[in-house]
Design an enzyme around this catalytic site. Structure first.
Site, PDB file in Angstrom:
ATOM      1  N   ASN A   1       1.086  -1.242   0.030  1.00  0.00           N
ATOM      2  CA  ASN A   1       0.240   0.275  -0.012  1.00  0.00           C
ATOM      3  C   ASN A   1       1.186   1.668   0.341  1.00  0.00           C
ATOM      4  OD1 ASN A   1      -2.974   0.909   1.963  1.00  0.00           O
ATOM      5  ND2 ASN A   1      -2.650   1.093  -0.576  1.00  0.00           N
TER       6      ASN A   1
ATOM      7  N   CYS B   1      -5.411   5.919   7.633  1.00  0.00           N
ATOM      8  CA  CYS B   1      -5.668   4.935   6.887  1.00  0.00           C
ATOM      9  C   CYS B   1      -3.883   3.869   7.885  1.00  0.00           C
ATOM     10  CB  CYS B   1      -4.727   5.750   5.935  1.00  0.00           C
ATOM     11  SG  CYS B   1      -4.775   4.489   4.679  1.00  0.00           S
TER      12      CYS B   1
ATOM     13  N   HIS C   1     -16.212   0.590   7.472  1.00  0.00           N
ATOM     14  CA  HIS C   1     -15.710  -0.867   6.868  1.00  0.00           C
ATOM     15  C   HIS C   1     -16.579  -1.633   6.931  1.00  0.00           C
ATOM     16  CE1 HIS C   1     -11.348   0.316   7.090  1.00  0.00           C
ATOM     17  NE2 HIS C   1     -11.587   1.356   8.302  1.00  0.00           N
TER      18      HIS C   1
ATOM     19  N   GLU D   1     -10.445  -0.663  -1.138  1.00  0.00           N
ATOM     20  CA  GLU D   1     -10.275   0.522  -0.304  1.00  0.00           C
ATOM     21  C   GLU D   1     -11.257   1.851  -1.113  1.00  0.00           C
ATOM     22  OE1 GLU D   1      -7.566   1.814   1.908  1.00  0.00           O
ATOM     23  OE2 GLU D   1      -6.023   0.167   1.003  1.00  0.00           O
TER      24      GLU D   1
ATOM     25  N   CYS E   1      -4.746  -3.015   4.051  1.00  0.00           N
ATOM     26  CA  CYS E   1      -5.462  -1.996   4.400  1.00  0.00           C
ATOM     27  C   CYS E   1      -5.400  -2.103   6.534  1.00  0.00           C
ATOM     28  CB  CYS E   1      -6.838  -1.878   4.097  1.00  0.00           C
ATOM     29  SG  CYS E   1      -7.995  -0.864   4.769  1.00  0.00           S
TER      30      CYS E   1
ATOM     31  N   GLY F   1      -8.415  -1.207   8.086  1.00  0.00           N
ATOM     32  CA  GLY F   1      -9.163  -2.610   7.836  1.00  0.00           C
ATOM     33  C   GLY F   1      -9.097  -3.940   8.495  1.00  0.00           C
TER      34      GLY F   1
END
Length: 341
Positions: A12, A78, A168, A217, A226, A229
């Site tokens: 990511n 994030c 989420h 995402e 994530c 997440g």
């Protein structure tokens, strides 16, 4: 030219811009969505899942983070991004193991800590399990979190939701390899049950301490990892009776260790973040600086013997005098202001 650093956490990836000392212009501190999309484009820009700004704090933090998705939208938080920012801070400042940073985010104060092995452990705070706080229209179910069934592409899916400062939805499944991932992911992101859209995580349980997810995402589409997440997945899986309070969450980009030792306390995320490269943007890719123009002159004056060139220039307003063409090409005030910025 604008300096930047590229970092990634489990694939990511983010463009990180240093602005803790106030050196970023207003056009970058409050960026245009089209500029974000251009920079994140993997063919016409640097290429990234998002852009992270490290800014001066507004309250009692050490700094403030703003993070923008590749589509130009701003995210509240994030997990992978904040690990990348912490690793950037450690690399920039020469930090040692045990260093902690109080980082202000739109989701509240988040505190990452540099570990002895170079990984970053993050106190992610408490999960949001009240529907309005996620936000979602799903009602609280028997497991004590928002849950229910949603119709997606003609299929009914059992889902659960949790907030980590951003929304989420978690979808437990028997086999991740057989699902229409992009169809379901894109549909759930914008489902009516999530008024602010949502991040989507398809979950396969391999054991009470081993979870696997595929990530769609919000604002970015499929990504390799994530962090928030993974935290939301552990919370949902634990409350649904599918996992222990601590588990390894395996993502396409690699594993994260997620722990929720106390249901009334914080979730902790531990994982890697690594530098990729540093660089500079060419001037054509840097937003036009916001330049404070000189005030309108009050009245025309004749130059006296004690008038200096600088005092005469202070009365000159290029915003009005140079509308057609520059009146002082040998000493352009706007060009000089841009150079100083």
């Amino acid at each position: 030219m604008l300096q930047f650093s590229k970092y990634q956490g489990l694939g990511n990836d983010f463009v990180v811009l240093e602005g803790r000392a106030g050196q970023l212009d207003a056009s970058i501190r409050n960026p245009d969505a089209a500029w974000i999309r251009r920079i994140c484009d993997r063919r016409f820009g640097i290429g990234a899942d998002g852009i992270i700004l490290g800014l001066p704090p507004e309250t009692d933090g050490d700094l403030r983070m703003r993070i923008f998705n590749a589509d130009g939208s701003e995210a509240e938080m994030c997990g992978n991004g904040i690990r990348c920012l912490a690793r950037f801070l450690a690399d920039s400042d020469g930090s040692q193991s045990g260093e902690r940073w109080r980082i202000e985010t739109a989701a509240g104060m988040i505190v990452p800590e540099l570990q002895a092995d170079g990984q970053i452990k993050v106190d992610m705070g408490l999960p949001f399990l009240i529907p309005d706080e996620v936000p979602t229209s799903l009602p609280v179910g028997s497991a004590g979190l928002p849950q229910g069934e949603l119709e997606v592409a003609g299929v009914t899916l059992s889902v659960a939701a949790a907030g980590m400062g951003n929304p989420h939805v978690v979808v437990p499944l028997e086999n991740l390899k057989t699902i229409p991932f992009e169809t379901w992911g894109a549909a759930l992101e914008v489902h009516d049950a999530f008024p602010a859209k949502t991040n989507v995580h398809f979950l396969q349980v391999h054991g009470p301490q081993s979870l696997e997810i595929r990530v769609w995402e919000r604002g970015a589409g499929p990504t390799l990892a994530c962090g928030t997440g993974a935290c939301a997945t552990l919370v949902c899986a634990h409350l649904l009776g599918l996992a222990d309070h601590s588990a390894q969450v395996n993502l396409p980009g690699g594993p994260l260790l997620i722990s929720w030792p106390d249901r009334s306390g914080s979730i902790f995320m531990t994982g890697p973040a690594e530098a990729v490269f540093d660089g500079v943007l060419v001037p054509e890719l840097v937003p036009t600086p916001v330049v404070a123009l000189a005030p309108e002159p009050q009245a025309a004056t004749h130059r006296a013997d004690n008038d200096t060139p600088s005092s005469i220039e202070a009365e000159f307003n290029c915003a009005t005098a140079c509308q057609e063409t520059c009146q002082k090409p040998d000493h352009c005030l706007r060009a000089e202001a841009q150079r100083q910025v």
